[in-house]
Design an enzyme around this catalytic site. Structure first.
Site, PDB file in Angstrom:
ATOM      1  N   GLY A  21       0.783  -1.207   0.027  1.00 43.66           N
ATOM      2  CA  GLY A  21      -0.016  -0.063   0.029  1.00 43.66           C
ATOM      3  C   GLY A  21       0.843   1.302   0.046  1.00 43.66           C
ATOM      4  O   GLY A  21       0.571   2.302   0.717  1.00 43.66           O
ATOM      5  N   ALA A  22       1.962   1.043  -0.855  1.00 41.25           N
ATOM      6  CA  ALA A  22       2.775   2.177  -0.713  1.00 41.25           C
ATOM      7  C   ALA A  22       2.723   3.557  -1.402  1.00 41.25           C
ATOM      8  O   ALA A  22       3.424   4.408  -1.820  1.00 41.25           O
ATOM      9  CB  ALA A  22       4.148   1.833  -0.960  1.00 41.25           C
ATOM     10  N   ASN A  23       1.463   3.321  -2.301  1.00 46.46           N
ATOM     11  CA  ASN A  23       1.235   4.800  -3.260  1.00 46.46           C
ATOM     12  C   ASN A  23       0.680   5.871  -2.770  1.00 46.46           C
ATOM     13  O   ASN A  23       0.434   6.531  -3.348  1.00 46.46           O
ATOM     14  CB  ASN A  23       0.455   3.929  -4.482  1.00 46.46           C
ATOM     15  CG  ASN A  23      -0.890   3.383  -3.856  1.00 46.46           C
ATOM     16  OD1 ASN A  23      -0.908   2.437  -3.447  1.00 46.46           O
ATOM     17  ND2 ASN A  23      -1.921   4.275  -4.305  1.00 46.46           N
ATOM     18  N   GLY A  25      -0.834   7.725   1.470  1.00 47.64           N
ATOM     19  CA  GLY A  25      -1.166   7.743   2.910  1.00 47.64           C
ATOM     20  C   GLY A  25       0.346   7.378   3.441  1.00 47.64           C
ATOM     21  O   GLY A  25       1.318   7.678   3.255  1.00 47.64           O
ATOM     22  N   GLY A  27       1.755   4.530   3.779  1.00 49.61           N
ATOM     23  CA  GLY A  27       2.690   3.744   2.868  1.00 49.61           C
ATOM     24  C   GLY A  27       3.269   4.807   2.143  1.00 49.61           C
ATOM     25  O   GLY A  27       4.894   4.383   2.081  1.00 49.61           O
ATOM     26  N   SER A 146      -4.331  -0.824  14.579  1.00 50.98           N
ATOM     27  CA  SER A 146      -5.328   0.549  14.852  1.00 50.98           C
ATOM     28  C   SER A 146      -5.564   0.542  16.437  1.00 50.98           C
ATOM     29  O   SER A 146      -5.869  -0.690  16.946  1.00 50.98           O
ATOM     30  CB  SER A 146      -6.213   0.342  14.056  1.00 50.98           C
ATOM     31  OG  SER A 146      -7.400   1.126  14.438  1.00 50.98           O
ATOM     32  N   TYR A 171     -13.992  -3.790  10.380  1.00 47.75           N
ATOM     33  CA  TYR A 171     -12.606  -3.129  10.136  1.00 47.75           C
ATOM     34  C   TYR A 171     -11.747  -3.412  11.751  1.00 47.75           C
ATOM     35  O   TYR A 171     -10.672  -3.715  11.141  1.00 47.75           O
ATOM     36  CB  TYR A 171     -12.987  -1.706   9.910  1.00 47.75           C
ATOM     37  CG  TYR A 171     -11.402  -0.878   9.871  1.00 47.75           C
ATOM     38  CD1 TYR A 171     -10.642  -1.005   9.128  1.00 47.75           C
ATOM     39  CD2 TYR A 171     -11.093  -0.115  11.162  1.00 47.75           C
ATOM     40  CE1 TYR A 171      -9.260  -0.450   9.018  1.00 47.75           C
ATOM     41  CE2 TYR A 171      -9.934   0.595  11.042  1.00 47.75           C
ATOM     42  CZ  TYR A 171      -9.144   0.416  10.027  1.00 47.75           C
ATOM     43  OH  TYR A 171      -7.829   0.927  10.239  1.00 47.75           O
TER      44      TYR A 171
END
Length: 301
Positions: A21-23, A25, A27, A146, A171
């Site tokens: 998820g590095a693209n 936020g 990440g 979280s 979640y």
């Protein structure tokens, strides 16, 4: 605020870091800081076009690879190629996640989408890359939890929330599962005498693109709630500090959990965070591990 900052990240030249998820936020911040310090960073992303845009923003020694954590076929394809191209991996940051507040959805493998993406996908990625992590010597796995895990519960009789589905609870359950996984991974790595270290982090309340997307289906009300969230949260650059600390600080020990220090761990400087009783329970960890192995077909430790 004072305390640990990204300027304290040690030199990362010669190290291979994988960030899911590095693209965007957290990440994106994590990948940027690791690359800035000289790491070769693998941006593991579902949308490779967005990943390439992120790579151009980051600069440095980065590469983009496709990974859809909601598909075990994608997980196996990603890890199979990565394991060949990078025999030794120094860092795996299990950062990617989904937040959905609409009706119940499932992954490509039939898992409730939060649990399948946030927890089971990362369980599989970690296991399939564990030999590469062990080959690096002193490698780390960072799982992103979280504060919502503190009020969640793993109902093993209805793990996929097929009864009485509530998106926010689903979640929270997925983040409890992720946290339980990280703690149990630490126990098993220690028992096996592995050189790999498992640590955990959470960002408190942080502004990313996940929350606005989660409220999109609620129309005007959703947009109002998303705007209120901008006031109550801290920026991604600060929210990413706990996971960067967990990933790079030389003093980190296996099993530690880091998060913000102030206002019930919602914001502030990096400090050790508190696990819920359920997250720390070895019996819960062992049971989740058995279920995750069965559901994913990925067996390790």
């Amino acid at each position: 605020m004072t305390g640990w900052t990204a300027d304290r990240i040690p030199d990362q030249h010669g190290r291979v870091a994988v960030v899911t998820g590095a693209n965007s936020g957290l990440g994106l911040v994590t990948a940027t800081e690791l690359a800035r310090r000289g790491a070769h960073v693998v941006l593991a992303v579902r949308n490779t076009e967005a990943g390439e845009q992120a790579a151009r923003r980051i600069g440095g020694d980065v590469e983009v690879r496709e990974l859809d954590l909601a598909s075990l076929d994608s997980v196996r394809a990603f890890t199979g190629k990565l394991a060949v191209d990078h025999p030794a991996i120094d860092l795996l940051v299990n950062n990617a996640g989904v937040v959905l507040l609409g009706p119940r959805r499932t992954s490509a493998d039939g898992f409730e989408l939060h649990l399948g993406t946030n927890a089971l996908g990362h369980f599989a990625v970690t296991g399939l890359l564990l030999d590469n992590l062990a080959a690096a010597g002193g490698a780390r796995v960072v799982n992103l939890g979280s504060i919502t895990h503190k009020t969640a519960h793993l109902d093993f009789d209805d793990l996929m929330f097929e009864r009485g589905y509530r998106a926010a609870a689903a979640y929270g359950r997925s983040k409890l599962a992720t946290t339980v996984f990280g703690v149990e991974l630490d126990r098993r790595l220690r028992a096996a005498g592995s050189p790999v270290v498992s640590v955990l982090a959470h960002p408190g309340l942080t502004r990313t693109n996940l929350t606005p997307r989660a409220w999109e289906h609620r129309g005007r009300l959703g947009r109002v709630i998303a705007r209120l969230g901008l006031v109550a949260t801290q920026p991604a650059a600060r929210g990413a500090l706990p996971q960067l600390h967990a990933a790079t600080d030389p003093g980190v020990r296996g099993g530690q959990f880091f998060g913000p220090s102030s206002l019930w761990e919602t914001r502030g400087r990096v400090a050790e965070a508190r696990l819920s009783r359920e997250a720390a329970d070895p019996a819960v960890g062992a049971r989740f591990w058995a279920v995750a192995r069965e559901l994913t077909g990925v067996r390790y430790l």
